[in-house]
Every structure is written in C-alpha cells, then in structure tokens.
Design a protein around this motif. Structure first.
Motif, PDB file in Angstrom:
ATOM      1  N   LEU A 165     -28.110 -11.542 -16.021  1.00  8.14           N
ATOM      2  CA  LEU A 165     -27.873 -11.889 -17.256  1.00  8.14           C
ATOM      3  C   LEU A 165     -26.304 -12.547 -17.329  1.00  8.14           C
ATOM      4  N   GLU A 166     -26.272 -13.757 -17.859  1.00 10.90           N
ATOM      5  CA  GLU A 166     -25.016 -14.548 -17.739  1.00 10.90           C
ATOM      6  C   GLU A 166     -24.993 -15.830 -18.940  1.00 10.90           C
ATOM      7  N   THR A 189     -17.818  -9.757 -14.434  1.00  8.60           N
ATOM      8  CA  THR A 189     -16.759  -9.728 -15.600  1.00  8.60           C
ATOM      9  C   THR A 189     -15.535 -10.460 -15.198  1.00  8.60           C
ATOM     10  N   PHE A 215     -22.335  -5.829 -11.727  1.00  7.24           N
ATOM     11  CA  PHE A 215     -21.911  -6.089 -12.928  1.00  7.24           C
ATOM     12  C   PHE A 215     -20.950  -7.385 -12.569  1.00  7.24           C
ATOM     13  N   CYS A 247     -27.153  -1.834 -19.034  1.00  2.07           N
ATOM     14  CA  CYS A 247     -27.189  -0.755 -17.888  1.00  2.07           C
ATOM     15  C   CYS A 247     -27.780   0.486 -18.137  1.00  2.07           C
ATOM     16  N   ASN A 263     -23.289  -6.132 -24.476  1.00  3.23           N
ATOM     17  CA  ASN A 263     -22.524  -6.102 -23.134  1.00  3.23           C
ATOM     18  C   ASN A 263     -23.285  -5.628 -21.994  1.00  3.23           C
ATOM     19  N   GLY A 264     -23.040  -5.843 -20.869  1.00  2.00           N
ATOM     20  CA  GLY A 264     -23.662  -5.480 -19.823  1.00  2.00           C
ATOM     21  C   GLY A 264     -23.888  -3.996 -19.557  1.00  2.00           C
ATOM     22  N   LEU A 313     -25.586  -8.046 -14.101  1.00  2.00           N
ATOM     23  CA  LEU A 313     -25.446  -7.995 -15.577  1.00  2.00           C
ATOM     24  C   LEU A 313     -23.774  -8.655 -15.764  1.00  2.00           C
ATOM     25  N   ASP A 314     -23.579  -9.473 -16.645  1.00  2.00           N
ATOM     26  CA  ASP A 314     -22.391  -9.910 -17.150  1.00  2.00           C
ATOM     27  C   ASP A 314     -21.853  -8.970 -18.457  1.00  2.00           C
ATOM     28  N   VAL A 315     -20.647  -8.455 -17.990  1.00  2.00           N
ATOM     29  CA  VAL A 315     -20.534  -7.313 -18.982  1.00  2.00           C
ATOM     30  C   VAL A 315     -20.189  -7.897 -20.321  1.00  2.00           C
ATOM     31  N   ALA A 334     -28.200  -9.937 -23.991  1.00  2.00           N
ATOM     32  CA  ALA A 334     -28.668  -8.874 -23.682  1.00  2.00           C
ATOM     33  C   ALA A 334     -30.122  -8.299 -24.164  1.00  2.00           C
TER      34      ALA A 334
END
Length: 242
Positions: A8-9, A80, A78, A65, A60-61, A52-54, A35
């Motif tokens: 996820l980015e 970030t 993560f 999560c 947000n990641g 996962l990108d925050v 997301a």
C-alpha cells in the motif's frame, strides 16, 4: 513457494522502486494506492506479508493494520515519512513487525522483509516440532481451580482459563518467553534479544509497550493478579503466588 506481498503506497515513484526491488528478489507483489483497496485485497486473499504506507489519500496504514489484525497475524511493515518515536511505538503497539522511515533504501526494505519471513517460517517449524505444555497453574484468576495459563507450543497459542487469547506475534512471543521461566526476571535487553531478535530499529520502549498490551489482554480474560511484574531497573517476570 513464492511469498505474496501486499504493498500500500500512494506515491507512484516510491511504489515503482519497491516493486522492482521486491520482484527482483522473487516476491509476488500486488500494489494498491488506497486503504480501501488494500482491505479489499486482504479480504479476497490474505498475503504472506503487508507493507503499509501510513499516510494515504483515503485514510492511513494504521487503520488498515487494525482491520487486518481482527482476523490475521500476518507480518506487517509500516512505511512513513514521519520519524517521531511515538508514531513508531503506535505502529508496534498495533501489531506491526517493523517500521521504515522515508527516505529509505529499497534494498533495506527487502532485507527487512526477508528477515521477517524467515522468522515466521522458523516459528512455524518450531511449532510443528514442539509439544504442548501447561504452566502457571498457581496463578490466581477469576475462576478458581482451573489453570490460569496454558502454553501450546505446537499451535503457538496461549490459553487463559481455557480460552485462546488473541495475541499478535510479538505479544505471543513475549508472554511465551515469560511463561517458560516463571518467576525469572528478564531484563529489557534480554527480552529484546529473545523476542525481537530480527526486528530492526526496535528499542527497549517496545518491550514496555507490549507488556502493557499483554497485561490488558490478561485482564480481559479475568486474571485478577498482576501476572507480569515490573522490577524497577531490572525488568519483568511472570509471578505465581506461593
């Protein structure tokens, strides 16, 4: 078998760099930028690991999560742009396995991913070769005579009053380590070496954060005693009354 990774980015340049690096290492990677898309992919078929990108446009990641942790303990890393320790601790408290701050080297991310997957595979092998053991029969709890805690190493589960606890990977490893040696005091550095051996950029505050989470879950299962004891300037132990 090729490991499947969900990425996820929302920054395409970063995503392209990671996709190239991960696929060059032989990983199968599915990339999404929102997301909601990550949750859809996870619901369709859970990957072996998620990156996962925050910060993404629709959330947000951390929220992703949380959603994943409701039904899975898959490894999560993560990404970030924020480097504050409180953000990293929050990610680890949610059950993340690692935390990478931008800018980063794609090779570094690949190294972390491979280390986490190796650790997961090793834990599965250890679980298959271990036998279940029962410990903590003397720990006081809500229901009296039944053993409070049971460590099932074969299935990598811990039961409290006969009910399986919902624990993240590190919560399980932390509590299992204490359960194997009741009353022994483990320093924070010892626990870091034993539980977080392959986790990069972790600090001793990570131990404190996870102890807090495990204590809360033990209380949810009805244990009235402070099972995990804090020893000032020394560390933690699992205590049983005489």
């Amino acid at each position: 078998m090729t490991a499947r990774i969900l990425l996820l980015e929302d920054e395409q340049t970063i995503a392209d760099t990671l996709l190239y690096a991960l696929r060059s290492e032989g990983f199968e990677v599915e990339h999404v930028s929102l997301a909601a898309q990550a949750i859809d992919v996870f619901a369709r078929q859970a990957p072996d690991l998620a990156i996962l990108d925050v910060g993404v446009p629709d959330g947000n990641g951390f929220d992703v999560c949380k959603q994943m942790r409701k039904s899975s303990d898959l490894p999560i890393v993560f990404l970030t742009a924020r480097g504050e320790e409180i953000d990293r601790i929050l990610g680890l408290e949610l059950g993340a396995d690692d935390y990478v701050t931008k800018p980063f080297s794609p090779r570094e991310v690949c190294a972390r991913v491979k280390a986490i997957l190796r650790r997961s595979a090793r834990q599965e092998v250890q679980g298959e070769s271990s036998t279940a053991s029962r410990v903590g029969a003397g720990v006081s709890g809500a229901s009296g005579d039944e053993a409070a805690l049971a460590l099932d190493e074969t299935n990598q589960r811990i039961r409290c009053r006969g009910e399986a606890m919902s624990l993240t990977r590190y919560e399980y490893l932390l509590l299992a380590t204490l359960l194997r040696r009741p009353q022994r005091i483990f320093s924070r550095s010892e626990l870091m070496d034993m539980v977080w051996a392959d986790a990069l950029d972790s600090s001793e505050r990570t131990v404190d954060a996870h102890v807090k989470l495990v204590r809360a879950k033990l209380r949810e299962h009805g244990l009235t005693a402070e099972v995990i004891q804090t020893h000032r300037n020394m560390g933690y132990s699992l205590q049983m009354p005489a």
